[in-house]
Design a protein around this motif. Structure first.
Motif, PDB file in Angstrom:
ATOM      1  N   VAL A 148      14.763 -15.638  21.347  1.00 40.42           N
ATOM      2  CA  VAL A 148      16.060 -15.003  21.594  1.00 40.42           C
ATOM      3  C   VAL A 148      17.181 -16.017  21.395  1.00 40.42           C
ATOM      4  O   VAL A 148      18.235 -15.696  20.831  1.00 40.42           O
ATOM      5  CB  VAL A 148      16.095 -14.371  22.991  1.00 40.42           C
ATOM      6  CG1 VAL A 148      17.504 -13.933  23.360  1.00 40.42           C
ATOM      7  CG2 VAL A 148      15.141 -13.199  23.058  1.00 40.42           C
ATOM      8  N   PHE A 149      16.976 -17.250  21.829  1.00 39.61           N
ATOM      9  CA  PHE A 149      17.961 -18.302  21.616  1.00 39.61           C
ATOM     10  C   PHE A 149      18.210 -18.525  20.133  1.00 39.61           C
ATOM     11  O   PHE A 149      19.369 -18.621  19.689  1.00 39.61           O
ATOM     12  CB  PHE A 149      17.500 -19.606  22.285  1.00 39.61           C
ATOM     13  CG  PHE A 149      18.272 -20.803  21.852  1.00 39.61           C
ATOM     14  CD1 PHE A 149      19.551 -21.027  22.327  1.00 39.61           C
ATOM     15  CD2 PHE A 149      17.726 -21.711  20.956  1.00 39.61           C
ATOM     16  CE1 PHE A 149      20.275 -22.142  21.923  1.00 39.61           C
ATOM     17  CE2 PHE A 149      18.433 -22.811  20.538  1.00 39.61           C
ATOM     18  CZ  PHE A 149      19.718 -23.034  21.024  1.00 39.61           C
ATOM     19  N   MET A 150      17.154 -18.616  19.347  1.00 33.58           N
ATOM     20  CA  MET A 150      17.299 -18.846  17.903  1.00 33.58           C
ATOM     21  C   MET A 150      17.982 -17.663  17.229  1.00 33.58           C
ATOM     22  O   MET A 150      18.822 -17.844  16.343  1.00 33.58           O
ATOM     23  CB  MET A 150      15.931 -19.118  17.263  1.00 33.58           C
ATOM     24  CG  MET A 150      15.327 -20.439  17.681  1.00 33.58           C
ATOM     25  SD  MET A 150      16.361 -21.853  17.295  1.00 33.58           S
ATOM     26  CE  MET A 150      16.362 -21.783  15.521  1.00 33.58           C
ATOM     27  N   LYS A 151      17.627 -16.458  17.641  1.00 30.11           N
ATOM     28  CA  LYS A 151      18.267 -15.266  17.081  1.00 30.11           C
ATOM     29  C   LYS A 151      19.760 -15.283  17.368  1.00 30.11           C
ATOM     30  O   LYS A 151      20.586 -15.051  16.483  1.00 30.11           O
ATOM     31  CB  LYS A 151      17.633 -14.000  17.644  1.00 30.11           C
ATOM     32  CG  LYS A 151      18.305 -12.733  17.154  1.00 30.11           C
ATOM     33  CD  LYS A 151      17.762 -11.512  17.855  1.00 30.11           C
ATOM     34  CE  LYS A 151      18.477 -11.394  19.168  1.00 30.11           C
ATOM     35  NZ  LYS A 151      18.446 -10.095  19.786  1.00 30.11           N
ATOM     36  N   THR A 152      20.130 -15.575  18.597  1.00 27.50           N
ATOM     37  CA  THR A 152      21.535 -15.617  18.984  1.00 27.50           C
ATOM     38  C   THR A 152      22.274 -16.717  18.228  1.00 27.50           C
ATOM     39  O   THR A 152      23.408 -16.528  17.772  1.00 27.50           O
ATOM     40  CB  THR A 152      21.662 -15.847  20.501  1.00 27.50           C
ATOM     41  OG1 THR A 152      20.931 -14.831  21.175  1.00 27.50           O
ATOM     42  CG2 THR A 152      23.101 -15.819  20.944  1.00 27.50           C
ATOM     43  N   ALA A 174       8.218 -18.730  24.942  1.00 26.14           N
ATOM     44  CA  ALA A 174       8.364 -18.458  23.512  1.00 26.14           C
ATOM     45  C   ALA A 174       9.384 -17.348  23.267  1.00 26.14           C
ATOM     46  O   ALA A 174      10.177 -17.418  22.313  1.00 26.14           O
ATOM     47  CB  ALA A 174       7.011 -18.081  22.909  1.00 26.14           C
ATOM     48  N   GLN A 175       9.394 -16.346  24.114  1.00 23.51           N
ATOM     49  CA  GLN A 175      10.374 -15.258  24.000  1.00 23.51           C
ATOM     50  C   GLN A 175      11.788 -15.795  24.198  1.00 23.51           C
ATOM     51  O   GLN A 175      12.718 -15.421  23.490  1.00 23.51           O
ATOM     52  CB  GLN A 175      10.067 -14.163  25.022  1.00 23.51           C
ATOM     53  CG  GLN A 175      11.025 -13.000  25.001  1.00 23.51           C
ATOM     54  CD  GLN A 175      10.889 -12.146  23.753  1.00 23.51           C
ATOM     55  OE1 GLN A 175       9.848 -12.128  23.093  1.00 23.51           O
ATOM     56  NE2 GLN A 175      11.945 -11.447  23.417  1.00 23.51           N
ATOM     57  N   PRO A 224      12.804  -7.041  16.242  1.00 17.82           N
ATOM     58  CA  PRO A 224      13.170  -7.875  17.397  1.00 17.82           C
ATOM     59  C   PRO A 224      12.030  -8.839  17.731  1.00 17.82           C
ATOM     60  O   PRO A 224      10.851  -8.499  17.581  1.00 17.82           O
ATOM     61  CB  PRO A 224      13.384  -6.861  18.522  1.00 17.82           C
ATOM     62  CG  PRO A 224      12.602  -5.671  18.119  1.00 17.82           C
ATOM     63  CD  PRO A 224      12.602  -5.646  16.620  1.00 17.82           C
ATOM     64  N   PRO A 225      12.391 -10.040  18.166  1.00 11.48           N
ATOM     65  CA  PRO A 225      11.318 -10.984  18.522  1.00 11.48           C
ATOM     66  C   PRO A 225      10.614 -10.531  19.798  1.00 11.48           C
ATOM     67  O   PRO A 225      11.260 -10.140  20.771  1.00 11.48           O
ATOM     68  CB  PRO A 225      12.072 -12.307  18.741  1.00 11.48           C
ATOM     69  CG  PRO A 225      13.471 -11.913  19.031  1.00 11.48           C
ATOM     70  CD  PRO A 225      13.716 -10.616  18.310  1.00 11.48           C
ATOM     71  N   HIS A 226       9.292 -10.549  19.751  1.00 11.56           N
ATOM     72  CA  HIS A 226       8.512 -10.139  20.922  1.00 11.56           C
ATOM     73  C   HIS A 226       7.300 -11.053  21.032  1.00 11.56           C
ATOM     74  O   HIS A 226       6.439 -11.090  20.148  1.00 11.56           O
ATOM     75  CB  HIS A 226       8.050  -8.687  20.803  1.00 11.56           C
ATOM     76  CG  HIS A 226       7.206  -8.255  21.953  1.00 11.56           C
ATOM     77  ND1 HIS A 226       7.706  -8.087  23.216  1.00 11.56           N
ATOM     78  CD2 HIS A 226       5.878  -7.989  22.030  1.00 11.56           C
ATOM     79  CE1 HIS A 226       6.728  -7.729  24.027  1.00 11.56           C
ATOM     80  NE2 HIS A 226       5.613  -7.657  23.322  1.00 11.56           N
ATOM     81  N   TYR A 227       7.263 -11.790  22.119  1.00  5.99           N
ATOM     82  CA  TYR A 227       6.153 -12.684  22.393  1.00  5.99           C
ATOM     83  C   TYR A 227       5.668 -12.435  23.818  1.00  5.99           C
ATOM     84  O   TYR A 227       6.440 -12.042  24.690  1.00  5.99           O
ATOM     85  CB  TYR A 227       6.573 -14.154  22.239  1.00  5.99           C
ATOM     86  CG  TYR A 227       6.948 -14.513  20.825  1.00  5.99           C
ATOM     87  CD1 TYR A 227       5.982 -14.830  19.895  1.00  5.99           C
ATOM     88  CD2 TYR A 227       8.277 -14.524  20.417  1.00  5.99           C
ATOM     89  CE1 TYR A 227       6.310 -15.157  18.590  1.00  5.99           C
ATOM     90  CE2 TYR A 227       8.628 -14.844  19.121  1.00  5.99           C
ATOM     91  CZ  TYR A 227       7.634 -15.159  18.221  1.00  5.99           C
ATOM     92  OH  TYR A 227       7.971 -15.468  16.933  1.00  5.99           O
TER      93      TYR A 227
END
Length: 88
Positions: A45-49, A40-41, A32-35
Motif C-alpha cells: 500500500v505504501f508503494m502504491k501510494t 507485506a500488505q 489492488p495489492p493483497h497479501y
C-alpha cells in the motif's frame, strides 16, 4: 518564442504525465495489492501510494511550469517589458 515553445513542451509533458497517472490509477483499481502477511500488505500500500502520488506530482509540476512560461510569454509581448527588465 522560447517561452512559448517551453510552455508547449511542458504542457505536453504534463499531458503525458496525466495520461500515465490515470493508467496507474486504473491499474491499481483493477489489481489492488493483497497479501496475507500484514507487513507485506503495508509495504504494498505504501508503494502504491508513493507511485500514484509521484505521478500526479509530475503532472502538477509540468502543468505549473507550463503555465508560468505561458504567462511569461504573454508578459514579453507587452511593450516596454524588455526595457523594464534591463534597468536596475
Amino acid at each position: 518564442m522560447s517561452f512559448l515553445s517551453g510552455s508547449l513542451t511542458s504542457f505536453g509533458f504534463g499531458w503525458l504525465a496525466l495520461q500515465l497517472a490515470q493508467r496507474i490509477v486504473g491499474y491499481y483499481a483493477e489489481h489492488p495489492p493483497h497479501y496475507d502477511v500484514r507487513f507485506a500488505q503495508s509495504i504494498a500500500v505504501f508503494m502504491k501510494t508513493l507511485i500514484v502520488g509521484m505521478s500526479f506530482l509530475a503532472t502538477f509540476t509540468f502543468a505549473f511550469v507550463g503555465l508560468g512560461l505561458f504567462f511569461t510569454f504573454l508578459r514579453s509581448l507587452m511593450p516596454g517589458w524588455s526595457e523594464a527588465e534591463q534597468t536596475p
